[in-house]
Design a protein around this motif. Structure first.
Motif, PDB file in Angstrom:
ATOM      1  N   VAL A  38      65.929 -27.371  72.241  1.00 15.35           N
ATOM      2  CA  VAL A  38      65.399 -26.367  73.171  1.00 15.35           C
ATOM      3  C   VAL A  38      64.101 -25.781  72.633  1.00 15.35           C
ATOM      4  N   ASP A  39      63.079 -25.734  73.494  1.00 14.42           N
ATOM      5  CA  ASP A  39      61.917 -24.899  73.215  1.00 14.42           C
ATOM      6  C   ASP A  39      62.024 -23.741  74.203  1.00 14.42           C
ATOM      7  N   ALA A  40      62.387 -22.568  73.708  1.00 13.01           N
ATOM      8  CA  ALA A  40      62.668 -21.423  74.586  1.00 13.01           C
ATOM      9  C   ALA A  40      61.399 -20.786  75.134  1.00 13.01           C
ATOM     10  N   THR A  41      60.239 -21.108  74.549  1.00 14.57           N
ATOM     11  CA  THR A  41      58.966 -20.522  74.986  1.00 14.57           C
ATOM     12  C   THR A  41      57.889 -21.624  74.923  1.00 14.57           C
ATOM     13  N   ALA A  42      57.768 -22.384  75.980  1.00 17.40           N
ATOM     14  CA  ALA A  42      56.891 -23.573  75.951  1.00 17.40           C
ATOM     15  C   ALA A  42      55.421 -23.219  75.731  1.00 17.40           C
ATOM     16  N   GLU A  60      66.973 -35.198  74.026  1.00 16.77           N
ATOM     17  CA  GLU A  60      66.658 -34.513  75.281  1.00 16.77           C
ATOM     18  C   GLU A  60      66.112 -33.136  74.903  1.00 16.77           C
ATOM     19  N   ILE A  61      64.963 -32.805  75.447  1.00 16.09           N
ATOM     20  CA  ILE A  61      64.317 -31.530  75.092  1.00 16.09           C
ATOM     21  C   ILE A  61      64.169 -30.687  76.352  1.00 16.09           C
ATOM     22  N   TRP A  62      64.604 -29.439  76.248  1.00 16.24           N
ATOM     23  CA  TRP A  62      64.501 -28.492  77.359  1.00 16.24           C
ATOM     24  C   TRP A  62      63.429 -27.473  76.992  1.00 16.24           C
ATOM     25  N   ALA A  63      62.383 -27.380  77.818  1.00 18.49           N
ATOM     26  CA  ALA A  63      61.313 -26.432  77.504  1.00 18.49           C
ATOM     27  C   ALA A  63      61.221 -25.385  78.622  1.00 18.49           C
ATOM     28  N   PHE A  64      61.443 -24.138  78.251  1.00 17.14           N
ATOM     29  CA  PHE A  64      61.462 -23.031  79.217  1.00 17.14           C
ATOM     30  C   PHE A  64      60.162 -22.241  79.159  1.00 17.14           C
ATOM     31  N   ASP A  65      59.713 -21.775  80.303  1.00 13.34           N
ATOM     32  CA  ASP A  65      58.678 -20.737  80.350  1.00 13.34           C
ATOM     33  C   ASP A  65      58.737 -20.090  81.730  1.00 13.34           C
ATOM     34  N   ILE A  66      58.347 -18.820  81.783  1.00 15.20           N
ATOM     35  CA  ILE A  66      58.350 -18.131  83.076  1.00 15.20           C
ATOM     36  C   ILE A  66      57.006 -18.267  83.787  1.00 15.20           C
ATOM     37  N   GLN A  67      56.016 -18.876  83.126  1.00 17.57           N
ATOM     38  CA  GLN A  67      54.701 -19.041  83.749  1.00 17.57           C
ATOM     39  C   GLN A  67      54.485 -20.503  84.113  1.00 17.57           C
ATOM     40  N   GLU A  68      54.246 -20.725  85.411  1.00 18.58           N
ATOM     41  CA  GLU A  68      54.016 -22.096  85.879  1.00 18.58           C
ATOM     42  C   GLU A  68      52.780 -22.699  85.190  1.00 18.58           C
ATOM     43  N   SER A  69      51.757 -21.851  84.989  1.00 20.37           N
ATOM     44  CA  SER A  69      50.512 -22.348  84.370  1.00 20.37           C
ATOM     45  C   SER A  69      50.791 -22.860  82.954  1.00 20.37           C
ATOM     46  N   ALA A  70      51.693 -22.197  82.245  1.00 20.24           N
ATOM     47  CA  ALA A  70      52.038 -22.637  80.882  1.00 20.24           C
ATOM     48  C   ALA A  70      52.719 -24.010  80.950  1.00 20.24           C
ATOM     49  N   LEU A  71      53.637 -24.154  81.879  1.00 20.05           N
ATOM     50  CA  LEU A  71      54.345 -25.439  81.981  1.00 20.05           C
ATOM     51  C   LEU A  71      53.396 -26.563  82.413  1.00 20.05           C
ATOM     52  N   HIS A  94      64.285 -17.851  79.552  1.00 16.39           N
ATOM     53  CA  HIS A  94      65.247 -18.373  78.569  1.00 16.39           C
ATOM     54  C   HIS A  94      66.557 -17.573  78.592  1.00 16.39           C
ATOM     55  N   ALA A  95      66.556 -16.431  79.250  1.00 15.64           N
ATOM     56  CA  ALA A  95      67.808 -15.658  79.376  1.00 15.64           C
ATOM     57  C   ALA A  95      68.821 -16.427  80.227  1.00 15.64           C
ATOM     58  N   SER A 127      64.985  -7.484  75.755  1.00 18.34           N
ATOM     59  CA  SER A 127      66.299  -7.663  76.393  1.00 18.34           C
ATOM     60  C   SER A 127      66.557  -9.147  76.708  1.00 18.34           C
ATOM     61  N   SER A 128      65.565  -9.835  77.311  1.00 14.17           N
ATOM     62  CA  SER A 128      65.802 -11.255  77.635  1.00 14.17           C
ATOM     63  C   SER A 128      65.806 -12.121  76.380  1.00 14.17           C
ATOM     64  N   THR A 129      64.999 -11.739  75.379  1.00 20.24           N
ATOM     65  CA  THR A 129      65.002 -12.519  74.129  1.00 20.24           C
ATOM     66  C   THR A 129      66.376 -12.432  73.464  1.00 20.24           C
ATOM     67  N   LEU A 130      66.917 -11.209  73.398  1.00 17.04           N
ATOM     68  CA  LEU A 130      68.241 -11.051  72.752  1.00 17.04           C
ATOM     69  C   LEU A 130      69.315 -11.812  73.508  1.00 17.04           C
ATOM     70  N   GLU A 131      69.226 -11.755  74.832  1.00 12.72           N
ATOM     71  CA  GLU A 131      70.192 -12.482  75.675  1.00 12.72           C
ATOM     72  C   GLU A 131      70.117 -13.985  75.356  1.00 12.72           C
TER      73      GLU A 131
END
Ligand code: SAM
Length: 201
Positions: A38-42, A60-71, A94-95, A127-131
């Protein structure tokens, strides 16, 4: 004297020793045998690329980000290096890792804060990081690693780091080893790298 980053063939790679470099060095050996990563912050995809290039073909690698531009940036980088087929890019917090990943995690990377060159408003939040960290710790495989770089130099980063330090230092010794790395002669709250290994279920 040999410099960091110089290989035995004499080729010089002037790699600066910083927290991310230390994280990569410590993860590299375990990546070869890792299958669920997992990459929790792509972000700009540099860590995702590192994970993809140093893991086995079946990983298998899962890469999360909340910004479409980052992905989008991450996707392009992976394509340029012909490793995009190993990576699932997830536009979500990533929460919500538990909604996507059901199998034990071998390696998870968190590189907190905001996208370099991007808006400082879109940064990770305690909060979301801890989750997310708690979900990863629950899913971590025996021998699995959670790597996290925290940036206490900004206000939310400092809150995030204080809470993470509390959680990490309270993890039971029987099941986890927790280590911490920071540059102790740097001022203005330099980044901190944590490495957690699950040593027993
Ligand atoms: C420091 S950057 C990551 C750097 C990246 N690993 C790289 O190699 O370029 C932090 C990233 O975390 C993302 N982020 C912030 N909150 C998030 C969340 N709740 N879930 C997933 N990603 C998040 C930001 O959008 C930003 O792209």
């Amino acid at each position: 004297m040999r410099r960091y980053g110089q290989n035995y063939g004499g080729e010089i790679n002037l790699q600066v020793v910083n927290v991310v470099y230390v994280a990569h060095c410590l993860l590299k050996n375990k990546l070869t045998g890792a299958s669920n990563i997992v990459d929790a912050t792509a972000g700009k995809g540099k860590d995702t690329l590192f994970l993809a290039q140093n893991s086995g073909l079946d990983a298998e690698i899962w890469a999360f980000d909340i910004q479409e531009s980052a992905l989008d940036v991450t996707k392009r980088l992976l394509e340029q290096h012909h490793v995009s087929n190993k990576v699932r890019l997830i536009l979500d917090s990533h929460a919500n890792i538990h909604q996507y990943i059901k199998k034990p995690i071998d390696i998870a990377m968190f590189n907190l804060g905001y996208l370099p060159g991007g808006s400082h408003e879109v940064a990770t939040h305690s909060s979301s990081t801890l989750e997310a960290v708690e979900q990863v710790l629950r899913l971590l495989n025996h021998g699995g690693l959670l790597s996290l770089v925290a940036y206490p130099g900004h206000e939310e980063g400092q809150r995030e780091n204080t809470l993470l330090q509390q959680v990490f230092s309270g993890l039971p010794t029987r099941c986890f080893t927790v280590s911490k790395w920071e540059m102790i002669n740097h001022f203005n709250k330099p980044p901190i790298f944590y490495l957690i290994e699950k040593v027993r279920n």
